[in-house]
Structures are given as C-alpha cells and as structure tokens.
Design an enzyme around this catalytic site. Structure first.
Site, PDB file in Angstrom:
ATOM      1  N   LYS A 123      -7.742  30.933  41.223  1.00 54.20           N
ATOM      2  CA  LYS A 123      -8.477  30.914  39.892  1.00 54.20           C
ATOM      3  C   LYS A 123      -9.566  31.632  40.034  1.00 54.20           C
ATOM      4  O   LYS A 123     -10.076  31.934  41.142  1.00 54.20           O
ATOM      5  CB  LYS A 123      -9.038  29.373  39.834  1.00 54.20           C
ATOM      6  CG  LYS A 123      -9.289  29.032  38.374  1.00 54.20           C
ATOM      7  CD  LYS A 123      -7.735  28.385  37.555  1.00 54.20           C
ATOM      8  CE  LYS A 123      -8.293  28.110  36.289  1.00 54.20           C
ATOM      9  NZ  LYS A 123      -7.076  27.454  35.890  1.00 54.20           N
TER      10      LYS A 123
HETATM   11  P1  NAD Z   1     -11.032  26.615  25.106  1.00 55.00           P
HETATM   12  O1  NAD Z   1     -11.834  27.433  25.570  1.00 55.00           O
HETATM   13  O2  NAD Z   1      -9.695  27.190  24.135  1.00 55.00           O
HETATM   14  O3  NAD Z   1     -11.008  25.240  24.461  1.00 55.00           O
HETATM   15  C1  NAD Z   1     -11.698  24.287  25.001  1.00 55.00           C
HETATM   16  C2  NAD Z   1     -12.362  23.411  23.878  1.00 55.00           C
HETATM   17  O4  NAD Z   1     -13.212  22.481  24.347  1.00 55.00           O
HETATM   18  C3  NAD Z   1     -13.037  24.253  22.843  1.00 55.00           C
HETATM   19  O5  NAD Z   1     -12.817  23.846  21.309  1.00 55.00           O
HETATM   20  C4  NAD Z   1     -14.643  23.881  23.177  1.00 55.00           C
HETATM   21  O6  NAD Z   1     -15.468  23.700  21.810  1.00 55.00           O
HETATM   22  C5  NAD Z   1     -14.237  22.369  23.469  1.00 55.00           C
HETATM   23  N1  NAD Z   1     -15.287  21.756  24.328  1.00 55.00           N
HETATM   24  C6  NAD Z   1     -16.449  22.461  25.173  1.00 55.00           C
HETATM   25  N2  NAD Z   1     -17.256  21.437  25.630  1.00 55.00           N
HETATM   26  C7  NAD Z   1     -16.895  20.098  25.122  1.00 55.00           C
HETATM   27  C8  NAD Z   1     -17.435  18.996  25.157  1.00 55.00           C
HETATM   28  N3  NAD Z   1     -18.215  18.796  25.827  1.00 55.00           N
HETATM   29  N4  NAD Z   1     -17.064  18.061  24.419  1.00 55.00           N
HETATM   30  C9  NAD Z   1     -15.845  18.265  23.699  1.00 55.00           C
HETATM   31  N5  NAD Z   1     -15.271  19.277  23.459  1.00 55.00           N
HETATM   32  C10 NAD Z   1     -15.549  20.406  24.097  1.00 55.00           C
HETATM   33  O7  NAD Z   1     -10.123  26.223  26.367  1.00 55.00           O
HETATM   34  P2  NAD Z   1      -8.516  25.766  26.743  1.00 55.00           P
HETATM   35  O8  NAD Z   1      -7.832  27.091  27.318  1.00 55.00           O
HETATM   36  O9  NAD Z   1      -7.964  24.964  25.626  1.00 55.00           O
HETATM   37  O10 NAD Z   1      -8.673  24.744  28.114  1.00 55.00           O
HETATM   38  C11 NAD Z   1      -8.988  23.505  28.093  1.00 55.00           C
HETATM   39  C12 NAD Z   1      -8.715  22.810  29.411  1.00 55.00           C
HETATM   40  O11 NAD Z   1      -7.261  23.077  29.653  1.00 55.00           O
HETATM   41  C13 NAD Z   1      -9.466  23.450  30.609  1.00 55.00           C
HETATM   42  O12 NAD Z   1      -9.764  22.330  31.505  1.00 55.00           O
HETATM   43  C14 NAD Z   1      -8.363  24.606  31.197  1.00 55.00           C
HETATM   44  O13 NAD Z   1      -8.468  24.790  32.746  1.00 55.00           O
HETATM   45  C15 NAD Z   1      -6.982  23.896  30.913  1.00 55.00           C
HETATM   46  N6  NAD Z   1      -5.971  24.618  30.998  1.00 55.00           N
HETATM   47  C16 NAD Z   1      -5.825  25.617  29.993  1.00 55.00           C
HETATM   48  C17 NAD Z   1      -4.673  26.412  30.088  1.00 55.00           C
HETATM   49  C18 NAD Z   1      -4.567  27.551  29.028  1.00 55.00           C
HETATM   50  O14 NAD Z   1      -3.357  28.009  29.143  1.00 55.00           O
HETATM   51  N7  NAD Z   1      -5.586  27.700  28.240  1.00 55.00           N
HETATM   52  C19 NAD Z   1      -3.476  26.105  30.902  1.00 55.00           C
HETATM   53  C20 NAD Z   1      -3.805  25.067  31.976  1.00 55.00           C
HETATM   54  C21 NAD Z   1      -4.949  24.353  32.043  1.00 55.00           C
END
Ligand code: NAD
Length: 478
Positions: A109
């Site tokens: 990561k």
């Molecule tokens: P992203 O940046 O697209 O979205 C995150 C969202 O959370 C945003 O809309 C943001 O405004 C919101 N956010 C931030 N702080 C917040 C808070 N305090 N309260 C409520 N909402 C809040 O990120 P993502 O890619 O969707 O990732 C989200 C989670 O999923 C992370 O934990 C990431 O590790 C995990 N994840 C993502 C992927 C991927 O393919 N993108 C894969 C596996 C896991």
C-alpha cells in the site's frame, strides 16, 4: 477484551489484534505466524516540487507487507491523514485480501500526505509524476514487482500519469502498462474498474442474502429487496455500491453521510441526485427533500438493516459501537471498525462482512486489468463473434421449430436478441467479479457455519486467507 480496561487500538494494532484472534485458532509452525504478521518493508520518501514560485516538500510511503507472491499489490492514497502506521495496516490487509479472493499478489500500500483539493490539475500532475519517479527508480512501481492502484483521493487520472511516468523511464519494457491498474480505458485500463469495488460490495451482499444461516445469524429475514441502507462516504466505492443497490436490488438508501454532515430520508434518497448535488455544491448541505444532520457520524447510529461505511478507517469505534443499531455492517472502506468496536459488536450479535472480503472487488478487477495488459489483448476479442456464430446456430434451429409449430410455441420476444449477443469486456469482467465474490464468500461461510470456535465472518476470512498465505510460504520451503 474489556471495554473499560483497554484503550482504542490504532489501525495497525487493530489489524494485528484481529490477525492474532484468528491464528490462535490455527496450528501454524512456530515462527511462521510472526513471519506472516510483520510488514516486510516500508519506504518513506520526501521530495520537493517547485510550485507557485517556491519549493514544497511532500512525504509519501510505499509499504510492502508480504512478498509470498509477486508482484505485490495495493492502492496509493492521497490524504493528509496518511502515515506509516496507516499504510502498514492497509498493506497487511492487502495481503489477506488478495489471498482470500485468490488474486496472485502479495500485499502492499502507498500514500502521499496531501489534500488533493489544495492543488490544481497541473500541480497535481507535477506532484504525482515526481512521487512516481521516486517509487519507480526503486522498483516500487514495476509490473513484475509492485503494482499500485487507486485508493482514497486518487483515480484513473493519477494512475495514467504514473503509468506514463513508468513508460518514459522504461522505454523498452513491453509490459510497462501493467505497472499500475485502475488506468482509464483508453490508457490501458479495463471496462468496469471504476465501479469494481462498489460492484463487489453489491455482489457480496447478494451472496450474503443467499446464505440462509448468515441471514438468520444477523437477525434479518427475506431478501436484499426493500432493505434500508445507510452509506458513509459517497466517493468511488460508496457511490457505486449505493447506486447499484438502489437501482438494481430494490434497496432504500435512507442515509448518506459525507464530510459536511448527513442526509436522512426514511423513504429513500436518490443517489445520483445527491452525487450531482455534491459535485455542484462541494457538499451535501442544502440538498432538498431530506433532513440534514450537521454531525454526520450520529447517522451511523440510526436504525437501518445494512450499514455501509465506505469512507475512512476507525469510524465505528469503542465510543459509538454499542449505539450502532444496524444488524449487518458491510465494511466497504478499509478498517472502518476498530478491534475494540469489533468485540463490542460481536457480543451484541451484529454481523460484520469484513473489509478484506467486502471491498476486494477493486483488487479483483485490477488483477483482470493486469492480466489484460500482460496479454496485450482485450478480453473477449478472440471469442465474441465465434460465440455469437454458435448461438446463431441454436437460434436458427429454434426458429425452424417455431415455424413448424405455428402458434403452439414461439420464442420469447427478446430471447433472440439477448442470446445472440456475445459477451463484451464489461460483461466478462462483471462475471469474473461475481464468481470471485461468491467463491470467496462460500469459503468464509463454510468456516463460519461449521467451526464452533469461529463465531464471526472476520475470523473466518482471516482463517481462509492466512491458510493460503501459509501454504504459499510452505511451498517455498520456509
Ligand atoms: P474516495 O476518495 O473516492 O471517496 C471517499 C469519500 O468519503 C468522499 O466522498 C469523501 O468526501 C468522503 N469522506 C471523507 N471524509 C469523510 C468523513 N469524515 N465522513 C464522511 N465521509 C467522508 O475514496 P474511495 O476510493 O471510495 O475509498 C473509500 C474507502 O474504500 C477507503 O477506505 C479505501 O481504502 C477503500 N477502498 C477503495 C478501493 C477503490 O477501488 N477505490 C478499493 C478497496 C478499498
């Protein structure tokens, strides 16, 4: 664990505590347990970029948890909260996740300590290319050794810059495009990668609702259709999960929690309308036809059937776990439930579909993209028309039968059109993802339902995945 006597563990400690609970139920050779648990290496890089007339120094990390299989794989996150503890926890989760869904990678990561909203596109490109340069020259971005992907704060655009940077520095590497996944479709990406993690959450829930024992353990009944859902984070993962669950499975998205508070509407929110509102207004505040709660985290505690934390780690912790009412939590984010909260929720009987499984859709489709890049051919290109030709033979025979039988039997109107069409890349990707999510769920559920000493899905997931990592180390003679 006693809530009164322990303090909240850090993310890294939470992952280790959960790992320890599982290995206590296994019979691993002495030393192997420790070998699997520890993070092999974490590289910290500090680099300067000249922006707005002065040099800005940035700090980034790339952590490699386990190299039992190579390349290692895991996203790169852009956030001000990024630190060594966090990337190491996330890298460890990647090891277990890849093993669970049988993606042939070790765990890694990365993260860069910035708020991407503070920079314009050109500045972000300069920063990203410089960060990538630092990682590439140490083989920490490399198709055979370490393959990043998007995570919080990054997406197709950043992956395209990184891939281009790698190709500029390795002009003769024919497999250069496979150095990162999550690229845009016209830059070596694959159809369905952007939606993949949210799609995987949907497939995971569909499979859960096929498991009668699981539904019973959660104290739920019936099907996914009509279930009330609260989602935290309407970013890539949360948006796609919420959209697919409401559009295709009949769920009602009653709550959406974002940075600037939460929306609640008992009759269900229009996910696309909320997303459009966020894009236009930089937040959810003011969205019509729903009540707005300034302290969004409180909505995690509202009544619903399914809670989907899809934003940050540690949001369900020892301070709010006993007030969480949802009988089923699916961890779309990584590490949203701390080890302390996990204990409280387990005692309450809450069923948690763990992160290492729930959000594995992203790495699964990344795996397909990596394979596509290495084989230099789009999925379906060789078979599609041949498949259609064979289907046409069957349809023609059915047509002959139908003509012969007259009014007694005819083909259903859209059968011909649907059956004739060979699968395109998107359909193949979704089919591969669905198969992966079903198979992995069944492996976990078997352990969960058959071993008396395993009372939760997370421990079951760890048992299945650690077993695979251990087998891989043993095969190497360790
Ligand atoms: P992203 O940046 O697209 O979205 C995150 C969202 O959370 C945003 O809309 C943001 O405004 C919101 N956010 C931030 N702080 C917040 C808070 N305090 N309260 C409520 N909402 C809040 O990120 P993502 O890619 O969707 O990732 C989200 C989670 O999923 C992370 O934990 C990431 O590790 C995990 N994840 C993502 C992927 C991927 O393919 N993108 C894969 C596996 C896991």
């Amino acid at each position: 664990m006693n809530k009164a006597t322990i303090s909240e563990p850090s993310f890294r400690e939470s992952v280790d505590l959960m790992f320890n609970r599982a290995v206590a139920l296994m019979d691993l050779p002495p030393g192997l347990e420790e070998k699997i648990r520890v993070c092999n290496a974490t590289y910290t890089v500090r680099f300067g970029v000249r922006l707005r007339g002065q040099i800005h120094t940035f700090t980034g990390y790339r952590s490699v948890h386990s190299e039992h299989m190579e390349p290692v794989k895991g996203g790169i996150r852009y956030s001000t909260a990024v630190n060594q503890n966090e990337v190491e926890a996330l890298a460890a989760l990647m090891t277990y996740k890849c093993a669970l869904v049988e993606a042939p990678f070790g765990g890694s990561k990365g993260g860069l300590c910035i708020d991407p909203r503070d920079y314009d596109v050109h500045e972000l490109e300069q920063i990203t290319r410089r960060f990538a340069y630092e990682l590439i020259k140490r083989d920490m971005i490399n198709p055979a050794q370490n393959v990043p992907a998007p995570d919080m704060g990054t997406g197709e655009r950043e992956m395209a810059w990184m891939a281009d940077q790698y190709q500029r520095m390795n002009t003769t590497d024919i497999n250069g495009r496979a150095c990162v996944t999550g690229k845009p479709p016209n830059g070596g990406g694959i159809a369905g990668r952007v939606e993949a993690t949210g799609r995987g959450v949907q497939y995971a829930l569909r499979e859960f609702f096929r498991d009668a024992d699981g539904i019973k353990k959660a104290g739920l009944s019936g099907k996914l259709d009509g279930k009330k859902v609260i989602v935290q984070g309407l970013g890539n993962v949360g948006y796609h999960a919420a959209k697919f669950l409401s559009d295709e499975d009949g769920c009602q998205i009653v709550g959406i929690i974002e940075r600037d508070g939460a929306l609640f509407c008992d009759t269900g929110l229009d996910v696309d309308a909320v997303r459009d509102w966020i894009v236009k207004h930089d937040g959810i505040k003011g969205f019509p036809d729903a009540s707005h709660q300034a302290d969004g985290a409180v909505v995690l505690e509202e009544t619903c059937d399914i809670l989907i934390p899809a934003a940050l780690e540690g949001v369900i912790n020892m301070s709010n776990a006993d007030r969480i009412k949802a009988p089923l939590i699916i961890e779309a984010a990584n590490g949203p439930v701390t080890a302390g909260a996990d204990e409280i929720l387990r005692q309450k009987g809450t069923v948690i579909i763990p992160d290492m499984y729930a959000n594995a859709g992203g790495v699964t489709v990344s795996y397909f993209e990596w394979v596509k890049n290495l084989s230099h051919i789009r999925f379906g290109r060789m078979q599609r028309r041949q498949e259609e030709a064979r289907h046409e033979l069957v349809v023609n025979e059915l047509q002959r039968l139908s003509d012969h039988l007259g009014d007694a039997w005819t083909m259903t109107p859209d059968f011909k059109q649907k059956y004739l069409r060979g699968a395109d890349e998107l359909e193949l990707v979704r089919s591969g993802l669905d198969d992966t999510m079903r198979t992995a769920y069944q492996a976990m559920a078997e352990v969960w339902h058959t071993r008396e000493d395993v009372t939760d899905l997370r421990t079951a997931a760890y048992l299945v995945s650690i077993d695979k990592v251990a087998a891989s180390y043993r095969a190497k003679g360790l």
